[in-house]
Write a protein that holds these residues in place. Structure first.
Motif, PDB file in Angstrom:
ATOM      1  N   THR A 159       0.824  -1.209   0.000  1.00 13.45           N
ATOM      2  CA  THR A 159       0.000   0.000   0.000  1.00 13.45           C
ATOM      3  C   THR A 159       0.859   1.260   0.000  1.00 13.45           C
ATOM      4  OG1 THR A 159      -1.727  -1.190   1.215  1.00 13.45           O
ATOM      5  CG2 THR A 159      -1.837   1.226   1.218  1.00 13.45           C
ATOM      6  N   ALA A 160       1.912   1.253   0.811  1.00 12.77           N
ATOM      7  CA  ALA A 160       2.800   2.420   0.899  1.00 12.77           C
ATOM      8  C   ALA A 160       3.390   2.757  -0.460  1.00 12.77           C
ATOM      9  CB  ALA A 160       3.913   2.151   1.911  1.00 12.77           C
ATOM     10  N   ALA A 161       3.807   1.733  -1.197  1.00  8.40           N
ATOM     11  CA  ALA A 161       4.388   1.958  -2.520  1.00  8.40           C
ATOM     12  C   ALA A 161       3.374   2.596  -3.464  1.00  8.40           C
ATOM     13  CB  ALA A 161       4.884   0.638  -3.096  1.00  8.40           C
ATOM     14  N   ILE A 162       2.125   2.130  -3.418  1.00 10.00           N
ATOM     15  CA  ILE A 162       1.087   2.668  -4.299  1.00 10.00           C
ATOM     16  C   ILE A 162       0.749   4.112  -3.924  1.00 10.00           C
ATOM     17  CG2 ILE A 162      -1.373   2.434  -4.890  1.00 10.00           C
ATOM     18  CD1 ILE A 162      -0.927  -0.595  -4.866  1.00 10.00           C
ATOM     19  N   VAL A 163       0.689   4.395  -2.622  1.00 12.81           N
ATOM     20  CA  VAL A 163       0.442   5.774  -2.175  1.00 12.81           C
ATOM     21  C   VAL A 163       1.522   6.700  -2.720  1.00 12.81           C
ATOM     22  CG1 VAL A 163       0.463   7.290  -0.156  1.00 12.81           C
ATOM     23  CG2 VAL A 163      -0.834   5.162  -0.088  1.00 12.81           C
ATOM     24  N   SER A 164       2.762   6.293  -2.572  1.00 17.58           N
ATOM     25  CA  SER A 164       3.882   7.116  -3.033  1.00 17.58           C
ATOM     26  C   SER A 164       3.838   7.310  -4.543  1.00 17.58           C
ATOM     27  CB  SER A 164       5.202   6.461  -2.618  1.00 17.58           C
ATOM     28  OG  SER A 164       6.302   7.157  -3.131  1.00 17.58           O
ATOM     29  N   ARG A 165       3.504   6.256  -5.251  1.00 20.98           N
ATOM     30  CA  ARG A 165       3.446   6.345  -6.714  1.00 20.98           C
ATOM     31  C   ARG A 165       2.359   7.299  -7.192  1.00 20.98           C
ATOM     32  NH1 ARG A 165       1.047   1.204  -9.608  1.00 20.98           N
ATOM     33  NH2 ARG A 165      -0.802   2.192  -8.691  1.00 20.98           N
ATOM     34  N   ASP A 166       1.203   7.282  -6.522  1.00 26.36           N
ATOM     35  CA  ASP A 166       0.014   7.940  -7.057  1.00 26.36           C
ATOM     36  C   ASP A 166      -0.257   9.335  -6.510  1.00 26.36           C
ATOM     37  OD1 ASP A 166      -0.331   5.648  -8.509  1.00 26.36           O
ATOM     38  OD2 ASP A 166      -1.943   4.827  -7.269  1.00 26.36           O
ATOM     39  N   ASP A 167       0.467   9.769  -5.492  1.00 32.42           N
ATOM     40  CA  ASP A 167       0.173  11.078  -4.897  1.00 32.42           C
ATOM     41  C   ASP A 167       1.461  11.877  -4.757  1.00 32.42           C
ATOM     42  OD1 ASP A 167      -0.374  13.199  -2.887  1.00 32.42           O
ATOM     43  OD2 ASP A 167      -2.328  12.213  -2.753  1.00 32.42           O
ATOM     44  N   ASP A 168       1.506  13.025  -5.395  1.00 33.74           N
ATOM     45  CA  ASP A 168       2.721  13.843  -5.425  1.00 33.74           C
ATOM     46  C   ASP A 168       3.073  14.451  -4.076  1.00 33.74           C
ATOM     47  OD1 ASP A 168       3.147  13.322  -8.083  1.00 33.74           O
ATOM     48  OD2 ASP A 168       2.158  15.143  -8.804  1.00 33.74           O
ATOM     49  N   ARG A 169       2.168  14.394  -3.112  1.00 31.40           N
ATOM     50  CA  ARG A 169       2.479  14.928  -1.781  1.00 31.40           C
ATOM     51  C   ARG A 169       3.439  14.012  -1.024  1.00 31.40           C
ATOM     52  NH1 ARG A 169      -3.595  15.722   0.295  1.00 31.40           N
ATOM     53  NH2 ARG A 169      -3.629  13.594  -0.542  1.00 31.40           N
ATOM     54  N   PHE A 170       3.590  12.781  -1.495  1.00 30.15           N
ATOM     55  CA  PHE A 170       4.464  11.821  -0.819  1.00 30.15           C
ATOM     56  C   PHE A 170       5.795  11.739  -1.552  1.00 30.15           C
ATOM     57  CE2 PHE A 170       0.337  10.855   0.771  1.00 30.15           C
ATOM     58  CZ  PHE A 170       0.550  10.398   2.072  1.00 30.15           C
ATOM     59  N   VAL A 171       6.878  11.779  -0.777  1.00 26.07           N
ATOM     60  CA  VAL A 171       8.221  11.881  -1.365  1.00 26.07           C
ATOM     61  C   VAL A 171       8.856  10.528  -1.649  1.00 26.07           C
ATOM     62  CG1 VAL A 171       8.619  14.079  -0.213  1.00 26.07           C
ATOM     63  CG2 VAL A 171       9.384  11.970   0.887  1.00 26.07           C
ATOM     64  N   GLY A 172       8.317   9.461  -1.070  1.00 30.02           N
ATOM     65  CA  GLY A 172       8.898   8.141  -1.265  1.00 30.02           C
ATOM     66  C   GLY A 172       8.303   7.159  -0.283  1.00 30.02           C
ATOM     67  N   ALA A 173       8.695   5.880  -0.419  1.00 26.56           N
ATOM     68  CA  ALA A 173       8.095   4.829   0.402  1.00 26.56           C
ATOM     69  C   ALA A 173       9.142   3.819   0.845  1.00 26.56           C
ATOM     70  CB  ALA A 173       6.991   4.115  -0.369  1.00 26.56           C
ATOM     71  N   VAL A 174       8.896   3.227   2.021  1.00 28.49           N
ATOM     72  CA  VAL A 174       9.695   2.109   2.530  1.00 28.49           C
ATOM     73  C   VAL A 174       8.750   0.926   2.743  1.00 28.49           C
ATOM     74  CG1 VAL A 174      11.136   1.236   4.411  1.00 28.49           C
ATOM     75  CG2 VAL A 174      11.377   3.615   3.643  1.00 28.49           C
ATOM     76  N   ASN A 175       9.090  -0.201   2.150  1.00 27.69           N
ATOM     77  CA  ASN A 175       8.280  -1.415   2.217  1.00 27.69           C
ATOM     78  C   ASN A 175       8.984  -2.423   3.120  1.00 27.69           C
ATOM     79  OD1 ASN A 175       6.965  -3.849   1.771  1.00 27.69           O
ATOM     80  ND2 ASN A 175       6.811  -3.590  -0.442  1.00 27.69           N
ATOM     81  N   LEU A 176       8.327  -2.797   4.221  1.00 27.33           N
ATOM     82  CA  LEU A 176       8.889  -3.763   5.153  1.00 27.33           C
ATOM     83  C   LEU A 176       8.375  -5.158   4.814  1.00 27.33           C
ATOM     84  CD1 LEU A 176       8.485  -1.757   8.498  1.00 27.33           C
ATOM     85  CD2 LEU A 176      10.381  -1.703   6.852  1.00 27.33           C
ATOM     86  N   ASP A 177       9.068  -5.835   3.921  1.00 25.28           N
ATOM     87  CA  ASP A 177       8.846  -7.240   3.567  1.00 25.28           C
ATOM     88  C   ASP A 177       7.475  -7.504   2.942  1.00 25.28           C
ATOM     89  OD1 ASP A 177      10.439  -9.626   3.567  1.00 25.28           O
ATOM     90  OD2 ASP A 177       8.963 -10.532   4.905  1.00 25.28           O
ATOM     91  N   GLY A 178       6.945  -6.520   2.218  1.00 31.98           N
ATOM     92  CA  GLY A 178       5.694  -6.737   1.502  1.00 31.98           C
ATOM     93  C   GLY A 178       5.947  -7.042   0.035  1.00 31.98           C
ATOM     94  N   ASN A 179       4.880  -7.451  -0.673  1.00 29.56           N
ATOM     95  CA  ASN A 179       4.996  -7.697  -2.111  1.00 29.56           C
ATOM     96  C   ASN A 179       4.651  -6.424  -2.881  1.00 29.56           C
ATOM     97  OD1 ASN A 179       2.124  -7.560  -2.210  1.00 29.56           O
ATOM     98  ND2 ASN A 179       2.001  -9.703  -1.626  1.00 29.56           N
ATOM     99  N   MET A 180       4.547  -6.548  -4.181  1.00 29.85           N
ATOM    100  CA  MET A 180       4.303  -5.377  -5.022  1.00 29.85           C
ATOM    101  C   MET A 180       3.029  -5.533  -5.855  1.00 29.85           C
ATOM    102  SD  MET A 180       6.347  -2.739  -4.834  1.00 29.85           S
ATOM    103  CE  MET A 180       5.992  -2.896  -3.109  1.00 29.85           C
ATOM    104  N   LEU A 181       1.995  -6.141  -5.274  1.00 35.20           N
ATOM    105  CA  LEU A 181       0.735  -6.290  -5.992  1.00 35.20           C
ATOM    106  C   LEU A 181       0.200  -4.922  -6.388  1.00 35.20           C
ATOM    107  CD1 LEU A 181      -1.153  -9.044  -3.956  1.00 35.20           C
ATOM    108  CD2 LEU A 181       0.465  -9.292  -5.839  1.00 35.20           C
ATOM    109  N   GLY A 182      -0.266  -4.813  -7.613  1.00 32.72           N
ATOM    110  CA  GLY A 182      -0.810  -3.553  -8.093  1.00 32.72           C
ATOM    111  C   GLY A 182       0.231  -2.583  -8.591  1.00 32.72           C
ATOM    112  N   ALA A 183       1.507  -2.987  -8.552  1.00 27.30           N
ATOM    113  CA  ALA A 183       2.580  -2.066  -8.964  1.00 27.30           C
ATOM    114  C   ALA A 183       3.502  -2.706  -9.998  1.00 27.30           C
ATOM    115  CB  ALA A 183       3.385  -1.627  -7.751  1.00 27.30           C
ATOM    116  N   LEU A 184       2.992  -3.662 -10.745  1.00 29.33           N
ATOM    117  CA  LEU A 184       3.827  -4.374 -11.707  1.00 29.33           C
ATOM    118  C   LEU A 184       4.484  -3.409 -12.688  1.00 29.33           C
ATOM    119  CD1 LEU A 184       4.855  -7.013 -12.902  1.00 29.33           C
ATOM    120  CD2 LEU A 184       2.774  -7.128 -14.291  1.00 29.33           C
ATOM    121  N   ASP A 185       5.814  -3.468 -12.739  1.00 30.96           N
ATOM    122  CA  ASP A 185       6.626  -2.653 -13.651  1.00 30.96           C
ATOM    123  C   ASP A 185       6.369  -1.153 -13.501  1.00 30.96           C
ATOM    124  OD1 ASP A 185       8.029  -4.761 -14.730  1.00 30.96           O
ATOM    125  OD2 ASP A 185       6.603  -5.109 -16.330  1.00 30.96           O
ATOM    126  N   SER A 186       5.960  -0.734 -12.315  1.00 29.87           N
ATOM    127  CA  SER A 186       5.690   0.685 -12.080  1.00 29.87           C
ATOM    128  C   SER A 186       6.976   1.490 -12.010  1.00 29.87           C
ATOM    129  CB  SER A 186       4.928   0.880 -10.756  1.00 29.87           C
ATOM    130  OG  SER A 186       3.598   0.448 -10.859  1.00 29.87           O
TER     131      SER A 186
END
Length: 289
Positions: A159-186
């Motif tokens: 979820t954190a990765a998708i939030v960072s990708r889709d909203d310019d207010r977020f500067v980046g994301a840290v993923n603690l051992d999650g997968n990348m569903l919904g972010a294929l080749d993003s």
């Protein structure tokens, strides 16, 4: 709130599938002690949370059914060695794409999108709190001109990765051992960090190729999935924990997460590459020219 500083930067923590807002208390406390305000919320259907009237709401039957189907599908698509062996980058990328594009994976990814919408709704209200349009102790205290950061455990990292990708207010994301569903080749077009077991590297490796900004993968040995959450200290079953010392693992996660947001949100001269720990392999793909 502390009066030491006029304003404080804001991070969101996102809990994993089937978990609860307090799941990341350990790392939220560490980052709050370092001068960040950390926000954690509950998510309908995919989490456990309390309503204003005091009732506790659990997981929906639909969510439980779909997460089970996703898990069964993933088990049939992956060789057993991906749990214990780091694959060559090309092979890892191929497996990661296969897993993330599978039918049940694509279907289940909608919950990450729903959770991201929850985060963005709360983010909208933080801005109102800061300006005083919504009554709050946070009026004028949130350093939102820097943007915000987001990190999460397991499906919360997704979820954190998708939030960072889709909203310019977020500067980046840290993923603690999650997968990348919904972010294929993003291409997040934002810095990204993954702190993970070897399994999460093998199933997310396509980001090393697809993301155009600085991308980090720290592979930590002698840990299991739950060791990236409060389970480090709350679990009573030693078999459900890795063999790495709990305080050491806590220090690794907090140090990397803080360094990431210090560098990319606070613009501090932080050298992430200088952080070294025994049994941790850091893979970095720098920003593409």
């Amino acid at each position: 709130m502390s009066e030491k500083e006029k304003q404080y930067p804001v991070l969101f923590f996102v809990h994993g599938a089937g978990a609860y807002p307090q799941q990341g208390t350990l790392f939220a406390q560490d980052l709050a002690s370092a001068g960040y305000i950390v926000v954690s919320i509950g998510h309908a259907e995919s989490g456990v949370y309390k309503l204003k009237d005091g009732r506790t709401v659990g997981l929906s039957e639909k969510f439980m059914d779909e997460v089970t189907k996703y898990g069964m599908e993933a088990a049939t698509l992956t060789p057993p060695e991906i749990v214990t062996e780091k694959l060559e980058e090309e092979e890892a990328i191929e497996i990661a794409r296969k897993l993330t594009s599978a039918p049940e994976a694509v279907k289940f990814a909608k919950y990450a999108v729903l959770q991201s919408e929850d985060i963005l709704y709360v983010a909208d209200n933080l801005y109102k709190m800061n300006t005083g349009d919504m009554e709050s102790i946070f009026k004028g205290r949130l350093q939102l001109d820097l943007g915000m950061g987001v990190f999460g455990h397991s499906f919360g990292g997704t979820t954190a990765a998708i939030v960072s990708r889709d909203d310019d207010r977020f500067v980046g994301a840290v993923n603690l051992d999650g997968n990348m569903l919904g972010a294929l080749d993003s291409d997040f077009k934002k810095p990204f960090m993954q702190l993970s077991t070897v399994l999460a590297y093998n199933t997310n490796a396509f980001l090393l190729e697809s993301n155009s900004k600085d991308t980090y993968f720290a592979i930590i040995d002698n840990v299991v999935h739950g060791d990236f959450s409060d389970s480090l200290f709350t679990t009573t079953d030693k078999k459900s924990r890795g063999t790495r010392d709990a305080m050491e693992q806590r220090n690794i996660i907090t140090s990397y997460t803080k360094a990431f947001f210090d560098k990319y949100m606070l613009k501090k001269d932080t050298d992430i590459d200088s952080l070294t720990f025994d049994g941790v392999e850091m893979i970095k793909k720098p920003q593409k020219p």
